[in-house]
Design an enzyme around this catalytic site. Structure first.
Site, PDB file in Angstrom:
ATOM      1  N   HIS A  91       0.831  -1.211   0.000  1.00  0.00           N
ATOM      2  CA  HIS A  91       0.000   0.000   0.000  1.00  0.00           C
ATOM      3  C   HIS A  91       0.867   1.265   0.000  1.00  0.00           C
ATOM      4  O   HIS A  91       0.534   2.269   0.637  1.00  0.00           O
ATOM      5  CB  HIS A  91      -0.948   0.010   1.199  1.00  0.00           C
ATOM      6  N   ARG A 106       2.000   2.791   3.398  1.00  0.00           N
ATOM      7  CA  ARG A 106       1.020   3.569   4.155  1.00  0.00           C
ATOM      8  C   ARG A 106       0.320   2.764   5.250  1.00  0.00           C
ATOM      9  O   ARG A 106      -0.565   3.288   5.922  1.00  0.00           O
ATOM     10  CB  ARG A 106      -0.043   4.131   3.196  1.00  0.00           C
TER      11      ARG A 106
END
Length: 381
Positions: free
Chosen positions: A280, A283
């Protein structure tokens, strides 16, 4: 071939320009990771620790970037990752990037929480976009979205697996980046000092989750929208959820966020067509591995059984080359494209694709590598 704006010939220049053009709270949302940003940095750093070997005396004739994925030939071995709230970063960013991807024959992946509807993006891409699903709490909502995807002729469904909990992002908390963003004096000042962004946002209208509009109760105030989203979507996947979707969805099925052999084996067992090795974009889990590390092992062990793709940490053409050399069948980039749109508006998508294509072409020419699938032969192990 799109021309490269000589003022912004690489991604770092685009990032610097975007930072000057969009409000700080929007840039922090785009640019930041979770917690201390350790994995955000590690992702790219560890890609760039790898080295490629050139063979200068080999015969070299016709270079091709074309890549076949799920039976479709794309002009380049990279696509655009799903990003939520794209319209906050630059007005109509979703539409701009979808159009650029279609024009250059690369895949565009629409997020469930993007700011254009799945029907609009299907229209722009003539049914060639991918859709990334945050799994809803209720199966009725899931099934309705799948029906809409089928009606819009989406070929590929991407299930997001790496957001069982929202990442702890201190800058977003400090900036009041909620739904809607809190208009503190600090944020208002940032908007006032970015008049181009402010004017374009005023013209385009407040960013909204367009795909989800049919499910949001009429008359709901924006202040309650965040609570609605938290109650409506549960990002945690399970084998049972995937099995149910596999039974219903007859198109290509991809799981994004896979980083372990165990999860790859389960994906293969469940009949998934492809995985995207991803964290991701750094994140979610600050102390996790970079994506390039598990990619090498996963591609070697399972690459003949399932399509292995990668995103997170890939910023440039050389990063794409190294990721492909490490075993990825295909790559996706998110921030690089958003820097492009933030910097150059409606020209940003075309420009970013042109930069990445030129960089990747130069690397392959330098290596004396004619085909994308031959890049693993150039990785120094």
């Amino acid at each position: 071939m799109s021309e490269i704006n000589p003022k912004y010939p690489d991604i770092d220049y685009l990032r610097d320009r975007a930072k000057k053009r969009i409000p700080g709270f929007a840039f922090d949302y785009l640019d930041g990771g979770c917690n201390a940003g350790i994995n955000l940095k590690r992702n790219t750093d560890e890609i760039r620790e790898l080295q490629l070997k050139p063979y200068y005396l080999r015969k070299f004739e016709n270079l091709s970037l074309k890549t076949t994925l799920f039976g479709k030939e794309y002009d380049m071995p990279f696509g655009i990752s799903p990003i939520g709230l794209q319209g906050l970063i630059w007005p109509r960013a979703t539409e701009i990037l979808a159009k650029a991807a279609f024009d250059h024959n690369i895949p565009f992946t629409l997020s469930t929480v993007a700011t254009a509807s799945l029907e609009k993006v299907a229209e722009i891409t003539e049914g060639n976009a991918w859709f990334q699903l945050y799994h809803p709490v209720e199966n009725k909502l899931r099934d309705d979205i799948l029906d809409r995807m089928k009606a819009a002729e989406y070929p590929t469904l991407v299930l997001l697996s790496d957001v069982p909990a929202f990442g702890y992002r201190a800058k977003e908390i400090r900036n009041g980046l909620a739904i809607p963003p809190k208009m503190t004096l600090r944020n208002i000042y940032q908007i006032i000092t970015r008049p181009n962004w402010a004017i374009n946002t005023l013209i385009a209208g407040t960013p909204q989750f367009q795909t989800l509009k049919p499910y949001i109760p009429k008359g709901m105030s924006l202040s309650h929208l965040g609570l609605f989203m938290n109650k409506t979507f549960n990002g945690r996947l399970s084998e049972e959820k995937i099995k149910e979707i596999r039974d219903k969805w007859k198109g290509n099925l991809v799981i994004k966020g896979i980083v372990s052999n165990e999860d790859v084996e389960k994906s293969i067992k469940l009949g998934v067509d492809g995985i995207i090795v991803s964290n991701h974009g750094g994140r979610q889990l600050d102390h996790g591995e970079s994506t390039i590390k598990p990619l090498a092992e996963i591609s070697k062990k399972y690459g003949d059984k399932i399509k292995v793709m990668m995103d997170s940490g890939i910023r440039t053409g050389p990063d794409i080359a190294t990721s492909l050399a490490s075993g990825a069948h295909f790559t996706f980039l998110g921030r690089s494209f958003m820097y492009g749109v933030g910097a150059l508006g409606k020209e940003g998508g075309d420009h970013t694709i042109a930069v990445l294509r030129a960089q990747l072409t130069q690397v392959m020419q330098q290596l004396c590598c004619e085909k994308v699938e031959d890049l693993p032969n150039h990785l120094i192990k």
